[in-house]
Motif scaffolding. Structure first.
Motif, short mmCIF file in Angstrom:
data_model
loop_
_atom_site.label_atom_id
_atom_site.label_comp_id
_atom_site.label_asym_id
_atom_site.label_seq_id
_atom_site.Cartn_x
_atom_site.Cartn_y
_atom_site.Cartn_z
N GLY A 52 0.72 -1.29 0.14
CA GLY A 52 0.22 -0.14 0.18
C GLY A 52 0.65 1.30 0.04
N ASN A 53 1.82 1.24 0.67
CA ASN A 53 2.74 2.53 0.74
C ASN A 53 3.83 2.52 -0.22
OD1 ASN A 53 1.81 3.61 3.22
ND2 ASN A 53 2.80 1.88 4.16
N GLY A 54 4.05 1.42 -1.14
CA GLY A 54 5.02 1.52 -2.20
C GLY A 54 6.31 1.09 -1.75
N ASP A 55 6.45 0.62 -0.57
CA ASP A 55 7.84 0.26 0.22
C ASP A 55 8.28 -1.16 -0.17
OD1 ASP A 55 6.76 1.87 3.13
OD2 ASP A 55 7.71 2.76 1.73
N SER A 56 7.51 -2.06 -0.58
CA SER A 56 7.73 -3.42 -0.66
C SER A 56 7.05 -3.87 -2.34
CB SER A 56 7.32 -4.25 0.10
OG SER A 56 7.83 -4.17 1.45
#
Length: 120
Positions: A52-56
């Motif tokens: 969701g955050n684009g971190d993974s």
């Protein structure tokens, strides 16, 4: 919730394409987003996903290093940049979304698909 994919087409091997997928409802703006594909006569398969955050990010082995998934939550859009395309990448590509859970399967929402054809 509607997911609308754009950007498919016919290209030669080695070329690049970028797929985009816009969601109609902002409730899914922070959902896990993914891309799957289905080639003629084959089962649908996981391609890439992003949290969701684009971190993974997550990729199937055959596209790792060639494809890049990204997202712009303020635009409720996810992208799939595809470089060094191969004929075996030819398939209908589907955008997907889910609230949470494994990025590799069981998605709640699906787009209608966009055709990517890579000629040799």
């Amino acid at each position: 919730v509607q997911l609308v994919e754009l950007g498919g087409g016919l290209v030669q091997a080695g070329a690049s394409l970028t797929l985009s997928c816009a969601a109609s409802d902002r409730t899914v703006s922070m959902y896990v987003k993914g891309w799957f594909r289905q080639a003629p006569g084959k089962e649908r398969e996981f391609v890439a996903a992003i949290d969701g955050n684009g971190d993974s990010t997550f990729y199937r082995g055959s596209v790792k290093g060639r494809f890049t998934i990204s997202r712009e939550n303020n635009k409720n859009t996810v992208f799939l940049q595809m470089n060094s395309l191969k004929p075996e990448d030819t398939a209908v590509y589907y955008c997907t979304a889910k609230r949470s859970g494994s990025p590799y399967n069981v998605y709640d929402y699906w787009g209608q698909g966009t055709q990517v054809t890579v000629s040799s």
